[in-house]
Design a protein around this motif. Structure first.
Motif, PDB file in Angstrom:
ATOM      1  N   ALA A  18       0.662  -0.971  -0.169  1.00 53.30           N
ATOM      2  CA  ALA A  18      -0.225  -0.124  -0.047  1.00 53.30           C
ATOM      3  C   ALA A  18       0.549   0.723   0.146  1.00 53.30           C
ATOM      4  CB  ALA A  18      -1.073  -0.123   0.920  1.00 53.30           C
ATOM      5  N   GLY A  51      -9.877   2.290   3.288  1.00 48.57           N
ATOM      6  CA  GLY A  51      -8.859   2.644   3.967  1.00 48.57           C
ATOM      7  C   GLY A  51      -6.988   2.206   3.368  1.00 48.57           C
ATOM      8  N   PHE A  52      -6.168   2.021   4.638  1.00 50.97           N
ATOM      9  CA  PHE A  52      -4.493   1.818   4.099  1.00 50.97           C
ATOM     10  C   PHE A  52      -4.186   1.510   5.887  1.00 50.97           C
ATOM     11  CE2 PHE A  52      -5.143   4.477   0.344  1.00 50.97           C
ATOM     12  CZ  PHE A  52      -5.048   3.528  -0.273  1.00 50.97           C
ATOM     13  N   THR A  53      -3.552   0.334   5.562  1.00 52.76           N
ATOM     14  CA  THR A  53      -3.098  -0.352   7.007  1.00 52.76           C
ATOM     15  C   THR A  53      -2.044  -0.954   6.671  1.00 52.76           C
ATOM     16  OG1 THR A  53      -4.028  -1.358   9.083  1.00 52.76           O
ATOM     17  CG2 THR A  53      -4.616  -2.171   6.876  1.00 52.76           C
ATOM     18  N   ARG A  55       0.234  -4.343   7.551  1.00 54.01           N
ATOM     19  CA  ARG A  55      -0.129  -5.917   8.297  1.00 54.01           C
ATOM     20  C   ARG A  55       0.759  -6.040   9.619  1.00 54.01           C
ATOM     21  NH1 ARG A  55       0.229  -9.887   3.670  1.00 54.01           N
ATOM     22  NH2 ARG A  55      -0.597 -10.845   5.383  1.00 54.01           N
TER      23      ARG A  55
ATOM     24  N   ILE B  11       3.188   2.055  15.275  1.00 55.45           N
ATOM     25  CA  ILE B  11       2.383   0.926  14.618  1.00 55.45           C
ATOM     26  C   ILE B  11       0.766   1.639  14.259  1.00 55.45           C
ATOM     27  CG2 ILE B  11       1.333  -1.020  14.383  1.00 55.45           C
ATOM     28  CD1 ILE B  11       4.377  -2.220  15.614  1.00 55.45           C
ATOM     29  N   LEU B  14      -0.187   3.876  11.708  1.00 58.35           N
ATOM     30  CA  LEU B  14       0.497   3.147  10.512  1.00 58.35           C
ATOM     31  C   LEU B  14      -1.264   2.414  10.335  1.00 58.35           C
ATOM     32  CD1 LEU B  14       4.197   2.574   9.889  1.00 58.35           C
ATOM     33  CD2 LEU B  14       2.494   4.329   8.944  1.00 58.35           C
ATOM     34  N   VAL B  15      -1.387   1.590  11.584  1.00 62.19           N
ATOM     35  CA  VAL B  15      -2.671   0.580  11.659  1.00 62.19           C
ATOM     36  C   VAL B  15      -4.149   1.267  10.921  1.00 62.19           C
ATOM     37  CG1 VAL B  15      -4.922  -0.064  13.249  1.00 62.19           C
ATOM     38  CG2 VAL B  15      -1.416  -1.253  12.807  1.00 62.19           C
ATOM     39  N   ASP B  17      -3.327   4.869   9.281  1.00 61.07           N
ATOM     40  CA  ASP B  17      -3.385   5.549   7.641  1.00 61.07           C
ATOM     41  C   ASP B  17      -1.863   4.655   7.740  1.00 61.07           C
ATOM     42  OD1 ASP B  17      -3.166   5.528   4.889  1.00 61.07           O
ATOM     43  OD2 ASP B  17      -3.943   8.464   5.599  1.00 61.07           O
ATOM     44  N   ALA B  18      -1.573   3.743   6.606  1.00 60.98           N
ATOM     45  CA  ALA B  18      -0.802   3.615   6.406  1.00 60.98           C
ATOM     46  C   ALA B  18       0.367   4.033   5.213  1.00 60.98           C
ATOM     47  CB  ALA B  18      -0.851   1.785   5.861  1.00 60.98           C
ATOM     48  N   ARG B  19      -0.653   5.043   4.734  1.00 55.10           N
ATOM     49  CA  ARG B  19      -0.026   5.666   3.971  1.00 55.10           C
ATOM     50  C   ARG B  19       0.814   7.640   4.334  1.00 55.10           C
ATOM     51  NH1 ARG B  19       0.068   4.339  -1.823  1.00 55.10           N
ATOM     52  NH2 ARG B  19       0.430   6.201  -2.523  1.00 55.10           N
ATOM     53  N   ARG B  20       0.328   7.770   5.679  1.00 56.35           N
ATOM     54  CA  ARG B  20       0.743   8.557   6.357  1.00 56.35           C
ATOM     55  C   ARG B  20       1.881   9.036   5.783  1.00 56.35           C
ATOM     56  NH1 ARG B  20      -3.561  10.179  10.671  1.00 56.35           N
ATOM     57  NH2 ARG B  20      -3.172   8.115  11.495  1.00 56.35           N
ATOM     58  N   SER B  21       2.315  10.045   5.406  1.00 54.64           N
ATOM     59  CA  SER B  21       4.430  10.563   5.990  1.00 54.64           C
ATOM     60  C   SER B  21       5.274  10.067   6.645  1.00 54.64           C
ATOM     61  CB  SER B  21       4.082  11.479   4.978  1.00 54.64           C
ATOM     62  OG  SER B  21       3.932  12.784   5.784  1.00 54.64           O
ATOM     63  N   TYR B  22       6.223   9.852   6.331  1.00 53.57           N
ATOM     64  CA  TYR B  22       7.275   9.521   8.095  1.00 53.57           C
ATOM     65  C   TYR B  22       7.457  10.824   8.639  1.00 53.57           C
ATOM     66  CZ  TYR B  22       8.480   4.901   6.171  1.00 53.57           C
ATOM     67  OH  TYR B  22       8.602   3.553   5.223  1.00 53.57           O
ATOM     68  N   ILE B  49       5.982  -5.795  11.913  1.00 50.74           N
ATOM     69  CA  ILE B  49       5.844  -5.110  10.532  1.00 50.74           C
ATOM     70  C   ILE B  49       5.984  -6.434   8.944  1.00 50.74           C
ATOM     71  CG2 ILE B  49       5.246  -3.839   8.769  1.00 50.74           C
ATOM     72  CD1 ILE B  49       5.808  -1.501  10.843  1.00 50.74           C
ATOM     73  N   GLY B  51       3.573  -5.734   5.991  1.00 50.55           N
ATOM     74  CA  GLY B  51       3.988  -5.092   5.474  1.00 50.55           C
ATOM     75  C   GLY B  51       2.394  -4.440   5.119  1.00 50.55           C
ATOM     76  N   PHE B  52       2.650  -3.852   3.574  1.00 50.89           N
ATOM     77  CA  PHE B  52       1.348  -2.271   4.080  1.00 50.89           C
ATOM     78  C   PHE B  52       0.025  -3.322   2.924  1.00 50.89           C
ATOM     79  CE2 PHE B  52       5.577  -0.407   5.277  1.00 50.89           C
ATOM     80  CZ  PHE B  52       4.704   0.408   6.285  1.00 50.89           C
ATOM     81  N   THR B  53      -1.371  -2.575   3.489  1.00 53.30           N
ATOM     82  CA  THR B  53      -1.753  -2.795   2.235  1.00 53.30           C
ATOM     83  C   THR B  53      -3.436  -1.987   2.002  1.00 53.30           C
ATOM     84  OG1 THR B  53      -3.341  -5.604   1.319  1.00 53.30           O
ATOM     85  CG2 THR B  53      -3.608  -4.630   4.062  1.00 53.30           C
ATOM     86  N   VAL B  54      -3.720  -2.947   1.772  1.00 50.52           N
ATOM     87  CA  VAL B  54      -5.528  -1.743   1.020  1.00 50.52           C
ATOM     88  C   VAL B  54      -6.773  -2.096   2.294  1.00 50.52           C
ATOM     89  CG1 VAL B  54      -5.631  -2.571  -1.242  1.00 50.52           C
ATOM     90  CG2 VAL B  54      -6.461   0.007  -0.579  1.00 50.52           C
ATOM     91  N   ARG B  55      -7.420  -1.969   2.302  1.00 55.77           N
ATOM     92  CA  ARG B  55      -8.284  -2.240   3.336  1.00 55.77           C
ATOM     93  C   ARG B  55      -9.373  -1.764   2.383  1.00 55.77           C
ATOM     94  NH1 ARG B  55      -9.635  -0.141   8.686  1.00 55.77           N
ATOM     95  NH2 ARG B  55     -10.630  -1.991   8.781  1.00 55.77           N
TER      96      ARG B  55
END
Lengths: 151, 151
Positions: A18, A51-53, A55, B11, B14-15, B17-22, B49, B51-55
């Motif tokens: 994501a 949304g994006f989350t 894993r 975490i 990011l849970v 919103d995983a696309r938040r900027s650092y 962690i 990975g990152f994925t879309v909901r």
DNA sequence: TCTGAAACCGTTCCCTC
DNA sequence: GAGGGAACGGTTTCAGA
């Protein structure tokens, strides 16, 4: 919500990672970054993407015990009541009302057996809960990150 | 894997919103963007962690039917066999071997009842499957995006 | 561990098809 | 209505102190 082939490819790439940039996704699907962003915005507005989350690996975070719990409720407990009761437990990762003998099925993750038992006791102590029946997860076989795409 | 308070806050963000900027995460937890990235890299390397994925919203994508399926297998079917069999079905979203009478529990999402039945039939037709027992999801109450954090 | 600078990205706007 | 490209401000990333 209508998804064309390109939407599905975009979603597939974002399911996989994501945090991919729109430019990278665009390069793969044959679109510019701005076109990809427009499509993702549309998919979010349309409710397909919620949304994006991140894993997480439960085991790596110290959650060693998982289980499914069937909830048998006293006559005509509304779903709202069940929701309100289980929502307070972060250990309840998934909950649905179901057909069949049980009224709801929960998925619970806990640090250890003792912890699992404590959560189970507290849920079983809710006034609307007649009894519970639980099975423990022995080994997780498959954990898909997201809903499959339309075929 | 050891997580301190700051790791947990990162975490949690990011849970959500995983696309938040650092940079945004850093502003919230009191760290620079590069310090946040180093921590996220460490959490990925450590396996916390994965990975990152879309909901996605199954309903919005045309998946209207969900259910839990208990699998009863013939004597001593290895988990690998079950995994290999269910992995071929994108409709199987979750699978675990479990304690109790059943050998495994699956979660299946399908476009409609007909589709659900077809998947069920195909899984039931596997040589190692003695029988299946399924319940349908009436209403999803709770769908947590990720494992809870250590407390 | 922090800073800074270069490369890169998200976002918006305007133009074209 | 949908996509491309450019522009700008913010972000990521990495080297060096």
């Amino acid at each position: 919500m209508e998804l064309d082939r390109v939407d599905q490819e975009i979603i597939a790439m974002l399911v996989d990672d994501a945090r991919r940039s729109y430019a990278e996704v665009g390069a793969s699907v044959g679109l510019s970054a701005s076109a990809v962003k427009r499509r993702v915005d549309r998919l979010r507005a349309g409710g397909a993407i919620t949304g994006f989350t991140v894993r997480l690996d439960p085991a790596a975070l110290g959650w060693a015990v998982e289980g499914y719990v069937e909830l048998y409720c006293r006559n005509s407990t509304p779903p709202r009541t069940i929701h309100a009761a289980v929502d307070r437990f972060p250990e309840v990762v998934d909950a649905s009302t179901v057909s069949g003998e049980a009224d709801a099925v929960l998925r619970i993750v806990a640090a250890d057996m003792r912890h699992f038992e404590q959560v189970l006791e507290q849920i079983g102590a809710q006034p609307f809960v007649a009894r519970t029946k639980s099975v423990l997860v022995l080994s997780p076989l498959l954990r898909r990150p997201a809903t499959p795409l339309p075929h």
